[in-house]
Scaffold this motif. Structure first.
Motif, PDB file in Angstrom:
ATOM      1  N   SER A  92       0.850  -1.193   0.000  1.00  0.00           N
ATOM      2  CA  SER A  92       0.000   0.000   0.000  1.00  0.00           C
ATOM      3  C   SER A  92       0.887   1.246   0.000  1.00  0.00           C
ATOM      4  CB  SER A  92      -0.916  -0.002   1.211  1.00  0.00           C
ATOM      5  OG  SER A  92      -0.157   0.039   2.392  1.00  0.00           O
ATOM      6  N   ILE A  93       0.292   2.357  -0.376  1.00  0.00           N
ATOM      7  CA  ILE A  93       1.024   3.621  -0.361  1.00  0.00           C
ATOM      8  C   ILE A  93       0.428   4.504   0.730  1.00  0.00           C
ATOM      9  CG2 ILE A  93       1.734   3.527  -2.764  1.00  0.00           C
ATOM     10  CD1 ILE A  93      -0.496   5.370  -3.515  1.00  0.00           C
ATOM     11  N   SER A  94       1.274   5.336   1.340  1.00  0.00           N
ATOM     12  CA  SER A  94       0.793   6.167   2.443  1.00  0.00           C
ATOM     13  C   SER A  94       0.153   7.459   1.940  1.00  0.00           C
ATOM     14  CB  SER A  94       1.925   6.466   3.416  1.00  0.00           C
ATOM     15  OG  SER A  94       2.994   7.078   2.743  1.00  0.00           O
ATOM     16  N   GLU A  95       0.744   8.076   0.899  1.00  0.00           N
ATOM     17  CA  GLU A  95       0.157   9.285   0.321  1.00  0.00           C
ATOM     18  C   GLU A  95       0.409   9.279  -1.168  1.00  0.00           C
ATOM     19  OE1 GLU A  95       0.431  14.144   0.418  1.00  0.00           O
ATOM     20  OE2 GLU A  95       1.539  13.015   1.903  1.00  0.00           O
ATOM     21  N   GLY A  96      -0.625   9.537  -1.928  1.00  0.00           N
ATOM     22  CA  GLY A  96      -0.510   9.556  -3.379  1.00  0.00           C
ATOM     23  C   GLY A  96      -1.836   9.267  -4.014  1.00  0.00           C
ATOM     24  N   PHE A  97      -1.802   8.531  -5.121  1.00  0.00           N
ATOM     25  CA  PHE A  97      -3.050   8.194  -5.790  1.00  0.00           C
ATOM     26  C   PHE A  97      -2.898   6.908  -6.585  1.00  0.00           C
ATOM     27  CE2 PHE A  97      -0.681  11.371  -8.058  1.00  0.00           C
ATOM     28  CZ  PHE A  97      -0.647  10.942  -9.365  1.00  0.00           C
ATOM     29  N   VAL A  98      -4.034   6.274  -6.811  1.00  0.00           N
ATOM     30  CA  VAL A  98      -4.087   5.032  -7.566  1.00  0.00           C
ATOM     31  C   VAL A  98      -5.012   5.263  -8.759  1.00  0.00           C
ATOM     32  CG1 VAL A  98      -4.767   2.608  -7.527  1.00  0.00           C
ATOM     33  CG2 VAL A  98      -3.722   3.640  -5.491  1.00  0.00           C
ATOM     34  N   LEU A  99      -4.503   4.978  -9.932  1.00  0.00           N
ATOM     35  CA  LEU A  99      -5.307   5.056 -11.153  1.00  0.00           C
ATOM     36  C   LEU A  99      -5.833   3.651 -11.418  1.00  0.00           C
ATOM     37  CD1 LEU A  99      -2.914   7.240 -13.330  1.00  0.00           C
ATOM     38  CD2 LEU A  99      -4.716   7.983 -11.763  1.00  0.00           C
ATOM     39  N   ASP A 100      -7.134   3.493 -11.301  1.00  0.00           N
ATOM     40  CA  ASP A 100      -7.760   2.180 -11.403  1.00  0.00           C
ATOM     41  C   ASP A 100      -8.688   2.135 -12.616  1.00  0.00           C
ATOM     42  OD1 ASP A 100      -8.479  -0.396 -10.793  1.00  0.00           O
ATOM     43  OD2 ASP A 100      -9.485   0.091  -8.915  1.00  0.00           O
ATOM     44  N   HIS A 101      -9.036   0.945 -13.032  1.00  0.00           N
ATOM     45  CA  HIS A 101      -9.924   0.706 -14.172  1.00  0.00           C
ATOM     46  C   HIS A 101      -9.345   1.240 -15.477  1.00  0.00           C
ATOM     47  CE1 HIS A 101     -12.687   0.806 -10.616  1.00  0.00           C
ATOM     48  NE2 HIS A 101     -12.843  -0.424 -11.078  1.00  0.00           N
ATOM     49  N   ILE A 102      -8.031   1.117 -15.619  1.00  0.00           N
ATOM     50  CA  ILE A 102      -7.374   1.481 -16.880  1.00  0.00           C
ATOM     51  C   ILE A 102      -7.569   0.316 -17.842  1.00  0.00           C
ATOM     52  CG2 ILE A 102      -5.177   2.040 -17.984  1.00  0.00           C
ATOM     53  CD1 ILE A 102      -4.188   2.993 -15.195  1.00  0.00           C
ATOM     54  N   GLU A 103      -7.941   0.614 -19.063  1.00  0.00           N
ATOM     55  CA  GLU A 103      -8.092  -0.428 -20.074  1.00  0.00           C
ATOM     56  C   GLU A 103      -6.787  -1.217 -20.167  1.00  0.00           C
ATOM     57  OE1 GLU A 103      -8.449  -0.589 -24.900  1.00  0.00           O
ATOM     58  OE2 GLU A 103      -9.385   1.106 -23.866  1.00  0.00           O
ATOM     59  N   ALA A 104      -6.884  -2.544 -20.182  1.00  0.00           N
ATOM     60  CA  ALA A 104      -5.701  -3.406 -20.203  1.00  0.00           C
ATOM     61  C   ALA A 104      -4.768  -3.010 -21.342  1.00  0.00           C
ATOM     62  CB  ALA A 104      -6.115  -4.873 -20.341  1.00  0.00           C
ATOM     63  N   GLY A 105      -3.490  -2.814 -21.007  1.00  0.00           N
ATOM     64  CA  GLY A 105      -2.473  -2.469 -21.993  1.00  0.00           C
ATOM     65  C   GLY A 105      -2.260  -0.978 -22.192  1.00  0.00           C
ATOM     66  N   ARG A 106      -3.038  -0.112 -21.552  1.00  0.00           N
ATOM     67  CA  ARG A 106      -2.923   1.335 -21.767  1.00  0.00           C
ATOM     68  C   ARG A 106      -2.080   2.043 -20.705  1.00  0.00           C
ATOM     69  NH1 ARG A 106      -6.637   3.988 -25.025  1.00  0.00           N
ATOM     70  NH2 ARG A 106      -4.915   5.421 -25.149  1.00  0.00           N
ATOM     71  N   SER A 107      -1.601   1.327 -19.694  1.00  0.00           N
ATOM     72  CA  SER A 107      -0.871   1.975 -18.594  1.00  0.00           C
ATOM     73  C   SER A 107       0.416   2.643 -19.063  1.00  0.00           C
ATOM     74  CB  SER A 107      -0.575   0.980 -17.475  1.00  0.00           C
ATOM     75  OG  SER A 107       0.168  -0.112 -17.973  1.00  0.00           O
ATOM     76  N   MET A 108       1.091   2.099 -20.035  1.00  0.00           N
ATOM     77  CA  MET A 108       2.333   2.712 -20.501  1.00  0.00           C
ATOM     78  C   MET A 108       2.062   4.020 -21.251  1.00  0.00           C
ATOM     79  SD  MET A 108       4.562   1.003 -19.059  1.00  0.00           S
ATOM     80  CE  MET A 108       6.030   1.742 -19.709  1.00  0.00           C
ATOM     81  N   ASP A 109       0.907   4.133 -21.930  1.00  0.00           N
ATOM     82  CA  ASP A 109       0.519   5.402 -22.551  1.00  0.00           C
ATOM     83  C   ASP A 109       0.372   6.469 -21.474  1.00  0.00           C
ATOM     84  OD1 ASP A 109       0.400   4.185 -25.035  1.00  0.00           O
ATOM     85  OD2 ASP A 109      -1.782   3.914 -24.989  1.00  0.00           O
ATOM     86  N   ILE A 110      -0.284   6.109 -20.391  1.00  0.00           N
ATOM     87  CA  ILE A 110      -0.486   7.045 -19.287  1.00  0.00           C
ATOM     88  C   ILE A 110       0.841   7.421 -18.664  1.00  0.00           C
ATOM     89  CG2 ILE A 110      -1.477   7.268 -16.973  1.00  0.00           C
ATOM     90  CD1 ILE A 110      -3.815   5.519 -18.101  1.00  0.00           C
ATOM     91  N   TYR A 111       1.706   6.447 -18.473  1.00  0.00           N
ATOM     92  CA  TYR A 111       3.049   6.685 -17.920  1.00  0.00           C
ATOM     93  C   TYR A 111       3.776   7.735 -18.765  1.00  0.00           C
ATOM     94  CZ  TYR A 111       7.662   5.523 -16.022  1.00  0.00           C
ATOM     95  OH  TYR A 111       8.891   5.573 -15.411  1.00  0.00           O
TER      96      TYR A 111
END
Length: 147
Positions: free
Chosen positions: A10-29
């Motif tokens: 878990s993370i103490s402070e920050g954010f989680v991007l959830d429900h990203i279409e499979a395979g699109r996380s590197m575009d967001i990165y």
């Protein structure tokens, strides 16, 4: 049969991007320039999801201030942004298609003023929300968002 499990803390402070279409996380990165940050970033690709079948998740341990929610909304407005404080979700942000995006996509029209004036921002305006069509502010070149 071998069972694969993945445990990401878990993370103490920050954010989680959830429900990203499979395979699109590197575009967001790439679009969020997460490689330039000096913080912990975890990318989980093809996680099982009851709702989506498969999904990507990104955990980022740093304040959300730097993040442009319009870019996220443009990439995929179905992403859920969970704000984390003291290891708890304190807020969930729903995204929507932005009415205007700046310097995210480039106009491909060779006669557009943006191809001549190098310092000019590439601005696209949402003209058809249902079909997710954007048009260049200067020359009206059409850009259809990939779903």
């Amino acid at each position: 049969m071998f069972k694969n499990t993945l445990n990401v803390g878990s993370i103490s402070e920050g954010f989680v991007l959830d429900h990203i279409e499979a395979g699109r996380s590197m575009d967001i990165y790439k679009y969020l320039h997460l490689d330039k940050l000096d913080c912990c970033v975890a990318i989980i690709k093809n996680a099982r999801s009851n709702k989506m079948g498969k999904k990507d998740i990104i955990k980022i341990e740093c304040p959300i201030d730097f993040m442009d929610l319009d870019i996220l909304g443009f990439i995929d407005h179905n992403i859920t942004v969970n704000i984390i404080e003291n290891e708890q979700i304190v807020e969930k942000k729903e995204l929507k298609l932005p009415k205007e995006i700046k310097n995210v996509i480039r106009c491909k029209n060779p006669r557009c003023i943006t191809s001549i004036e190098q310092g000019l921002d590439h601005v696209f305006v949402l003209t058809d929300e249902e079909n997710q069509i954007y048009r260049c502010k200067y020359c009206e070149e059409k850009y259809r968002r990939r779903r």
